[in-house]
Design a protein around this motif. Sequence first.
Motif, PDB file in Angstrom:
ATOM      1  N   GLY A 121      27.906  62.915  36.578  1.00 40.90           N
ATOM      2  CA  GLY A 121      28.333  61.542  36.322  1.00 40.90           C
ATOM      3  C   GLY A 121      29.178  60.984  37.455  1.00 40.90           C
ATOM      4  N   VAL A 122      29.986  59.997  37.137  1.00 39.09           N
ATOM      5  CA  VAL A 122      30.813  59.315  38.132  1.00 39.09           C
ATOM      6  C   VAL A 122      32.010  60.192  38.489  1.00 39.09           C
ATOM      7  CG1 VAL A 122      32.234  57.264  38.511  1.00 39.09           C
ATOM      8  CG2 VAL A 122      30.116  57.069  37.227  1.00 39.09           C
ATOM      9  N   PRO A 123      32.275  60.392  39.790  1.00 39.69           N
ATOM     10  CA  PRO A 123      33.470  61.157  40.179  1.00 39.69           C
ATOM     11  C   PRO A 123      34.739  60.486  39.634  1.00 39.69           C
ATOM     12  CG  PRO A 123      32.027  60.846  42.065  1.00 39.69           C
ATOM     13  CD  PRO A 123      31.482  60.009  40.947  1.00 39.69           C
ATOM     14  N   LEU A 124      35.735  61.286  39.327  1.00 33.48           N
ATOM     15  CA  LEU A 124      36.963  60.801  38.700  1.00 33.48           C
ATOM     16  C   LEU A 124      37.638  59.695  39.520  1.00 33.48           C
ATOM     17  CD1 LEU A 124      39.063  61.012  36.445  1.00 33.48           C
ATOM     18  CD2 LEU A 124      40.202  62.784  37.801  1.00 33.48           C
ATOM     19  N   LEU A 125      37.790  59.904  40.827  1.00 34.23           N
ATOM     20  CA  LEU A 125      38.467  58.901  41.652  1.00 34.23           C
ATOM     21  C   LEU A 125      37.691  57.585  41.671  1.00 34.23           C
ATOM     22  CD1 LEU A 125      40.836  58.139  43.375  1.00 34.23           C
ATOM     23  CD2 LEU A 125      39.699  59.198  45.336  1.00 34.23           C
ATOM     24  N   THR A 126      36.364  57.658  41.730  1.00 34.52           N
ATOM     25  CA  THR A 126      35.560  56.431  41.682  1.00 34.52           C
ATOM     26  C   THR A 126      35.793  55.710  40.367  1.00 34.52           C
ATOM     27  OG1 THR A 126      33.858  57.457  43.075  1.00 34.52           O
ATOM     28  CG2 THR A 126      33.215  55.495  41.846  1.00 34.52           C
ATOM     29  N   GLY A 127      35.830  56.447  39.270  1.00 36.30           N
ATOM     30  CA  GLY A 127      36.070  55.845  37.960  1.00 36.30           C
ATOM     31  C   GLY A 127      37.435  55.193  37.855  1.00 36.30           C
ATOM     32  N   VAL A 128      38.457  55.863  38.384  1.00 36.03           N
ATOM     33  CA  VAL A 128      39.813  55.296  38.350  1.00 36.03           C
ATOM     34  C   VAL A 128      39.873  54.018  39.186  1.00 36.03           C
ATOM     35  CG1 VAL A 128      42.201  55.703  39.073  1.00 36.03           C
ATOM     36  CG2 VAL A 128      40.953  57.491  37.855  1.00 36.03           C
ATOM     37  N   LEU A 130      37.351  52.054  39.916  1.00 36.97           N
ATOM     38  CA  LEU A 130      36.588  51.035  39.204  1.00 36.97           C
ATOM     39  C   LEU A 130      37.421  50.394  38.096  1.00 36.97           C
ATOM     40  CD1 LEU A 130      32.986  52.485  38.907  1.00 36.97           C
ATOM     41  CD2 LEU A 130      33.616  50.231  39.784  1.00 36.97           C
ATOM     42  N   LEU A 131      38.109  51.209  37.323  1.00 32.96           N
ATOM     43  CA  LEU A 131      38.954  50.668  36.253  1.00 32.96           C
ATOM     44  C   LEU A 131      40.036  49.754  36.816  1.00 32.96           C
ATOM     45  CD1 LEU A 131      39.410  53.737  33.871  1.00 32.96           C
ATOM     46  CD2 LEU A 131      38.136  51.630  33.428  1.00 32.96           C
ATOM     47  N   TYR A 132      40.666  50.182  37.909  1.00 36.94           N
ATOM     48  CA  TYR A 132      41.720  49.363  38.515  1.00 36.94           C
ATOM     49  C   TYR A 132      41.170  48.013  38.969  1.00 36.94           C
ATOM     50  CZ  TYR A 132      45.067  47.496  41.806  1.00 36.94           C
ATOM     51  OH  TYR A 132      45.919  46.660  42.454  1.00 36.94           O
ATOM     52  N   PHE A 133      40.062  48.039  39.710  1.00 32.01           N
ATOM     53  CA  PHE A 133      39.555  46.784  40.265  1.00 32.01           C
ATOM     54  C   PHE A 133      38.939  45.885  39.197  1.00 32.01           C
ATOM     55  CE2 PHE A 133      40.025  49.061  44.290  1.00 32.01           C
ATOM     56  CZ  PHE A 133      40.712  48.092  45.001  1.00 32.01           C
ATOM     57  N   VAL A 134      38.325  46.457  38.164  1.00 32.71           N
ATOM     58  CA  VAL A 134      37.821  45.624  37.062  1.00 32.71           C
ATOM     59  C   VAL A 134      38.997  44.947  36.354  1.00 32.71           C
ATOM     60  CG1 VAL A 134      36.733  45.714  34.781  1.00 32.71           C
ATOM     61  CG2 VAL A 134      35.631  46.824  36.728  1.00 32.71           C
ATOM     62  N   ALA A 135      40.064  45.700  36.102  1.00 34.31           N
ATOM     63  CA  ALA A 135      41.255  45.099  35.480  1.00 34.31           C
ATOM     64  C   ALA A 135      41.837  44.014  36.384  1.00 34.31           C
ATOM     65  CB  ALA A 135      42.297  46.177  35.190  1.00 34.31           C
ATOM     66  N   TYR A 136      41.874  44.274  37.688  1.00 34.36           N
ATOM     67  CA  TYR A 136      42.399  43.282  38.633  1.00 34.36           C
ATOM     68  C   TYR A 136      41.544  42.015  38.605  1.00 34.36           C
ATOM     69  CZ  TYR A 136      44.403  41.274  42.828  1.00 34.36           C
ATOM     70  OH  TYR A 136      45.027  40.431  43.707  1.00 34.36           O
ATOM     71  N   VAL A 137      40.222  42.176  38.552  1.00 33.07           N
ATOM     72  CA  VAL A 137      39.326  41.016  38.500  1.00 33.07           C
ATOM     73  C   VAL A 137      39.585  40.208  37.238  1.00 33.07           C
ATOM     74  CG1 VAL A 137      36.902  40.352  38.146  1.00 33.07           C
ATOM     75  CG2 VAL A 137      37.503  41.940  39.978  1.00 33.07           C
ATOM     76  N   LEU A 138      39.724  40.878  36.106  1.00 27.38           N
ATOM     77  CA  LEU A 138      39.949  40.163  34.847  1.00 27.38           C
ATOM     78  C   LEU A 138      41.286  39.427  34.843  1.00 27.38           C
ATOM     79  CD1 LEU A 138      38.540  42.799  32.349  1.00 27.38           C
ATOM     80  CD2 LEU A 138      37.466  40.654  33.081  1.00 27.38           C
ATOM     81  N   VAL A 139      42.333  40.087  35.289  1.00 28.86           N
ATOM     82  CA  VAL A 139      43.656  39.453  35.327  1.00 28.86           C
ATOM     83  C   VAL A 139      43.670  38.299  36.330  1.00 28.86           C
ATOM     84  CG1 VAL A 139      46.077  39.823  35.930  1.00 28.86           C
ATOM     85  CG2 VAL A 139      44.887  41.483  34.503  1.00 28.86           C
ATOM     86  N   SER A 140      43.070  38.504  37.501  1.00 33.36           N
ATOM     87  CA  SER A 140      43.028  37.441  38.513  1.00 33.36           C
ATOM     88  C   SER A 140      42.205  36.259  38.042  1.00 33.36           C
ATOM     89  CB  SER A 140      42.447  37.975  39.823  1.00 33.36           C
ATOM     90  OG  SER A 140      43.272  38.964  40.359  1.00 33.36           O
ATOM     91  N   GLY A 141      41.110  36.536  37.346  1.00 35.81           N
ATOM     92  CA  GLY A 141      40.283  35.458  36.817  1.00 35.81           C
ATOM     93  C   GLY A 141      41.042  34.595  35.831  1.00 35.81           C
ATOM     94  N   VAL A 142      41.835  35.225  34.973  1.00 31.35           N
ATOM     95  CA  VAL A 142      42.642  34.475  34.010  1.00 31.35           C
ATOM     96  C   VAL A 142      43.684  33.628  34.737  1.00 31.35           C
ATOM     97  CG1 VAL A 142      44.371  34.738  32.174  1.00 31.35           C
ATOM     98  CG2 VAL A 142      42.262  36.067  32.106  1.00 31.35           C
ATOM     99  N   ARG A 143      44.251  34.147  35.802  1.00 32.55           N
ATOM    100  CA  ARG A 143      45.261  33.390  36.559  1.00 32.55           C
ATOM    101  C   ARG A 143      44.676  32.174  37.258  1.00 32.55           C
ATOM    102  NH1 ARG A 143      48.513  38.323  39.385  1.00 32.55           N
ATOM    103  NH2 ARG A 143      49.583  39.026  37.509  1.00 32.55           N
ATOM    104  N   LEU A 144      43.363  32.184  37.491  1.00 33.59           N
ATOM    105  CA  LEU A 144      42.733  31.039  38.155  1.00 33.59           C
ATOM    106  C   LEU A 144      42.402  29.907  37.196  1.00 33.59           C
ATOM    107  CD1 LEU A 144      40.328  32.632  40.770  1.00 33.59           C
ATOM    108  CD2 LEU A 144      42.381  31.305  41.194  1.00 33.59           C
ATOM    109  N   VAL A 145      42.491  30.154  35.901  1.00 37.33           N
ATOM    110  CA  VAL A 145      42.221  29.093  34.928  1.00 37.33           C
ATOM    111  C   VAL A 145      43.249  27.997  35.148  1.00 37.33           C
ATOM    112  CG1 VAL A 145      42.159  28.530  32.478  1.00 37.33           C
ATOM    113  CG2 VAL A 145      41.218  30.697  33.275  1.00 37.33           C
ATOM    114  N   PRO A 146      42.780  26.762  35.343  1.00 35.12           N
ATOM    115  CA  PRO A 146      43.729  25.686  35.645  1.00 35.12           C
ATOM    116  C   PRO A 146      44.627  25.363  34.459  1.00 35.12           C
ATOM    117  CG  PRO A 146      41.511  24.816  35.415  1.00 35.12           C
ATOM    118  CD  PRO A 146      41.415  26.309  35.312  1.00 35.12           C
TER     119      PRO A 146
END
Length: 184
Positions: A121-128, A130-146
């Motif tokens: 499966g996915v190596p542990l570091l890749t998974g970690v 991925l989780l960090y950057f997906v969370a960052y994308v979601l939080v950043s997306g919410v911050r862009l809502v006018p």
Amino acid sequence: MHGPASSGWLLVALCAATGAYCLLRMRSRVEEQRRAAGGEALMGFGMAVMAVPATVVAPPSWAWPALAVVFGAAGLHALWAARGGARHLHHLVGAGAMVYMAVAMAASPGGAHGPGHGGSGVPLLTGVLLLYFVAYVLVSGVRLVPGPAVPGGTAGPNWGDRPELARACRLSMAIGMVAMLLTM
């Protein structure tokens, strides 16, 4: 990176355009924004280079170790800058992810693909990461809502100093990072 060449070229275009915008942001009057924009421009252009489809342009054997060294130095710089605030920790994680991907590509057969997953499966570091950057994308997306418009507001800051454009820049690079990590 491996995967369809058309999506690879779209990722190259996204990252290069983001890097170019970050270079323009370096003309800001605010010193902290200039410094952050420089690191983000390096990240954008580095991601563009790494995203070039290997089936189209085979990278030379020295490219991956060179990218690992460049982003290792950027990571050390971000670590040093993190003394002054947690915002630089994101740059540290991004530089670390770039080093990880460059080392993985250098170690893979032919240097054109990510690490072999085998049956594990996915190596542990890749998974970690991925989780960090997906969370960052979601939080950043919410911050862009006018927010609500301010009637009779004053003129906005210089286009290079606009925080929402800087956030959009970081968001697009985080999306690119997710795409690159998914192809590993």
